[in-house]
Write a protein that holds these residues in place. Structure first.
Motif, PDB file in Angstrom:
ATOM      1  N   GLU A   1       3.070  -3.619   1.286  1.00  0.00           N
ATOM      2  CA  GLU A   1       2.671  -3.877   2.676  1.00  0.00           C
ATOM      3  C   GLU A   1       3.371  -2.886   3.594  1.00  0.00           C
ATOM      4  O   GLU A   1       4.548  -2.555   3.393  1.00  0.00           O
ATOM      5  CB  GLU A   1       3.040  -5.299   3.091  1.00  0.00           C
ATOM      6  N   VAL A   2       2.645  -2.448   4.599  1.00  0.00           N
ATOM      7  CA  VAL A   2       3.189  -1.552   5.616  1.00  0.00           C
ATOM      8  C   VAL A   2       2.790  -2.094   6.981  1.00  0.00           C
ATOM      9  O   VAL A   2       1.642  -2.502   7.178  1.00  0.00           O
ATOM     10  CB  VAL A   2       2.658  -0.119   5.448  1.00  0.00           C
ATOM     11  N   VAL A   3       3.723  -2.095   7.896  1.00  0.00           N
ATOM     12  CA  VAL A   3       3.399  -2.432   9.285  1.00  0.00           C
ATOM     13  C   VAL A   3       3.373  -1.137  10.087  1.00  0.00           C
ATOM     14  O   VAL A   3       4.357  -0.385  10.097  1.00  0.00           O
ATOM     15  CB  VAL A   3       4.411  -3.416   9.890  1.00  0.00           C
ATOM     16  N   LEU A   4       2.244  -0.890  10.732  1.00  0.00           N
ATOM     17  CA  LEU A   4       2.064   0.312  11.546  1.00  0.00           C
ATOM     18  C   LEU A   4       1.957  -0.107  13.002  1.00  0.00           C
ATOM     19  O   LEU A   4       1.084  -0.896  13.372  1.00  0.00           O
ATOM     20  CB  LEU A   4       0.795   1.045  11.105  1.00  0.00           C
ATOM     21  N   GLN A   5       2.864   0.412  13.843  1.00  0.00           N
ATOM     22  CA  GLN A   5       2.809   0.116  15.269  1.00  0.00           C
ATOM     23  C   GLN A   5       1.909   1.129  15.959  1.00  0.00           C
ATOM     24  O   GLN A   5       2.203   2.324  16.001  1.00  0.00           O
ATOM     25  CB  GLN A   5       4.191   0.129  15.903  1.00  0.00           C
TER      26      GLN A   5
ATOM     27  N   LEU B   1      -0.953  -3.359   7.108  1.00  0.00           N
ATOM     28  CA  LEU B   1      -1.817  -2.726   6.124  1.00  0.00           C
ATOM     29  C   LEU B   1      -1.301  -3.085   4.735  1.00  0.00           C
ATOM     30  O   LEU B   1      -0.097  -3.231   4.521  1.00  0.00           O
ATOM     31  CB  LEU B   1      -1.821  -1.208   6.302  1.00  0.00           C
ATOM     32  N   THR B   2      -2.194  -3.233   3.789  1.00  0.00           N
ATOM     33  CA  THR B   2      -1.825  -3.660   2.447  1.00  0.00           C
ATOM     34  C   THR B   2      -2.490  -2.774   1.403  1.00  0.00           C
ATOM     35  O   THR B   2      -3.531  -2.174   1.663  1.00  0.00           O
ATOM     36  CB  THR B   2      -2.252  -5.117   2.200  1.00  0.00           C
ATOM     37  N   LYS B   3      -1.887  -2.729   0.223  1.00  0.00           N
ATOM     38  CA  LYS B   3      -2.528  -2.005  -0.869  1.00  0.00           C
ATOM     39  C   LYS B   3      -3.731  -2.795  -1.378  1.00  0.00           C
ATOM     40  O   LYS B   3      -4.812  -2.242  -1.587  1.00  0.00           O
ATOM     41  CB  LYS B   3      -1.536  -1.745  -2.004  1.00  0.00           C
TER      42      LYS B   3
END
Length: 510
Positions: free
Chosen positions: A399-403, A411-413
């Motif tokens: 998981e990635v959090v993009l500001q 966002l997730t794989k």
């Protein structure tokens, strides 16, 4: 000392939308085998009453995240392994019972009524005399054939499903009680009543009326002398099969009590058909955002359900429509706009790779979404700062959090549902402290429901669109409420007695 009964455990569960372009493959079921199954369910452990009374033999169970139709190859692979493992169990022990651990809304390519088909294959191994008890989601579908193949069948009584484990334990307890107390060869009576209603779960939550009082009547019927179990299925609205509709099943030993109980529940459901409403105020996505922006501090965090792509109802999870509309709003363009917004979520494997390579704090331009469902919106390209990264999630993997401006987009794989506060705090997000939280969900799960100060259900597009009439059902039985509101002939809602599991099914499938 008499030998303990032997009960095998098998089943496949996946709630699948036939209106989503996604497909579900075998690994998505995360199969558990043998002792792993007993370990999964605490009520089967050796220190619990059910674990002490019975010898439980796990074959294979698989529970997939809701999604698109299951491939025929996946079903054949998993069902064959179930059959093979049951054959091994039967070769070593005389099996007395089977717990059929299913959801009830699984659709497979080229097959209809697949839970009944799976149970037919299982019956070919365990034999016609073994007592079968099925536990299901209330959003499953009970065809006449499935009821016929089972001896006992029950489902959740709460939506959201806070009683899932209670229901599974009840199915096992009912099975054990029958094995211990029945006369040899005697099987419970089964009253089955199909109800021509097909509604989304967001209109049938047991938190509110009329489902609240309808489901409150279930334990009352069950408490009647001579009744073993009572259950009401709402059915699954986002698949297009002839079996999809509401249903009632009551089981027991007393013909009058069983029949009267089933007909009472069926009438309660039918009589309330025009009273079902959405569980929260609804609106277009724009209307929901307008309401959130205008909300007072006392109404925040303000939750919005981006319901059309809900991955826990069968949505593909990668529809970008909602996030695209959100990032277009001028109120959220700048980091210091005065609003803080969380959006969960959109899968984007390539976006994840870019963000992970860049690291926390980096500014990246990535493209995510629409790898599976590009019907409603194209992939979304955005530029933002990497706020956090997390590896190792069971569903999302990474998981990635993009500001982006004042929006924190998760966002997730792989797709993932966001139901618990920990899902956010593990990503260095504080959902209680932000202004707006947007989640791909229908009705809010308990932790989110308790967290929300304001809430609207967004009627957004996707594979689990809440507007059923625009999806294009053409195989369900008609007339069906609310697709048809004027019935030339009202349903009789009379008990249909299901033949014993040892007999061939006769008569028309109603």
């Amino acid at each position: 000392m008499s030998k303990r009964p032997v009960i095998a455990v098998a089943g496949l569960a996946c709630e699948t939308s036939t209106f989503s372009p996604a497909v579900t493959l075998a690994p998505a079921f995360h199969p558990k085998r043998g002792d792993e199954i007993v370990e999964r369910y605490e009520f089967l452990h050796a220190n619990q009453p059910l674990g002490q009374e019975v010898e439980w033999k796990g074959a294979l169970i698989g529970h997939a995240l809701p999604g698109g139709i299951v491939t025929r190859e996946a079903f054949e692979t998993l069902s064959q392994e179930i059959v093979d493992r049951l054959q091994d169990i039967v070769a070593k022990d005389a099996v007395d019972g089977l717990w059929f651990d299913i959801h009830g809304a699984m659709c497979v390519q080229e097959l209809d009524d697949v839970e009944a088909e799976l149970l037919r294959r299982v019956r070919a191994v365990i034999g016609p005399d073994v007592i079968v008890s099925a536990s299901m989601d209330l959003h499953g579908n009970v065809s006449r054939e499935l009821a016929h193949q089972c001896d006992l069948i029950t489902c959740y009584r709460m939506a959201p499903h806070e009683d899932a484990m209670d229901t599974k334990e009840r199915a096992c307890r009912n099975l054990v009680n029958i094995l211990k107390g029945r006369e040899p060869g005697k099987r419970p009576l089964k009253a089955w009543i199909p109800v021509p209603i097909l509604l989304p779960g967001e209109q049938t939550s047991t938190r509110i009326e009329p489902a609240k009082h309808i489901y409150a009547a279930v334990p009352e019927v069950e408490a009647e002398e001579g009744v073993l179990d009572a259950a009401i299925w709402v059915g699954y609205a986002w698949a297009d099969e002839p079996r999809n509709r509401a249903a009632v099943v009551v089981t027991g030993w007393d013909e009058k009590a069983v029949s009267q109980g089933a007909e009472k529940l069926a009438r309660l459901f039918w009589d309330a058909r025009a009273d079902f409403r959405f569980v929260a105020p609804t609106g277009s996505f724009a209307e929901c955002l307008d309401a959130a922006v205008k909300s007072s501090p006392a109404e925040r965090p303000y939750f919005i359900s981006d319901s059309g792509d809900n991955p826990t109802a069968g949505g593909a999870g990668d529809v970008t429509w909602g996030l695209t509309r959100l990032l277009e709003r001028p109120e959220f363009k700048a980091p210091d706009s005065g609003f803080t917004v969380i959006y969960a979520s959109v899968p984007g494997p390539r976006a994840i790779d870019t963000a992970v390579a860049a690291g926390v704090g980096a500014t990246v331009t990535v493209t995510a979404g629409a790898d599976v469902d590009d019907i409603h919106a194209p992939p979304l390209t955005m530029t933002g700062r990497v706020h956090s990264i997390k590896h190792g999630d069971r569903d999302a993997v990474t998981e990635v959090v993009l500001q982006v401006g004042s929006v924190y987009a998760i966002l997730t794989k792989l797709r993932k549902p966001y139901h618990k506060e920990k899902d956010f705090t593990d990503l260095n997000l504080a959902p209680r402290a932000v202004d707006i939280v947007i989640v791909k969900i229908g009705y809010l799960e308990p932790e989110l429901y308790d967290m929300a100060k304001g809430w609207m259900l967004g009627l957004t597009p996707g594979g689990v669109d809440q507007n059923l009439k625009r999806l294009g059902h053409h195989r369900i039985r008609r007339p069906m409420w609310p697709f048809d509101e004027d019935f030339e002939k009202m349903p009789e809602l009379k008990t249909v007695w299901i033949n014993k599991s040892t007999e061939p099914l006769t008569g028309p499938d109603i």
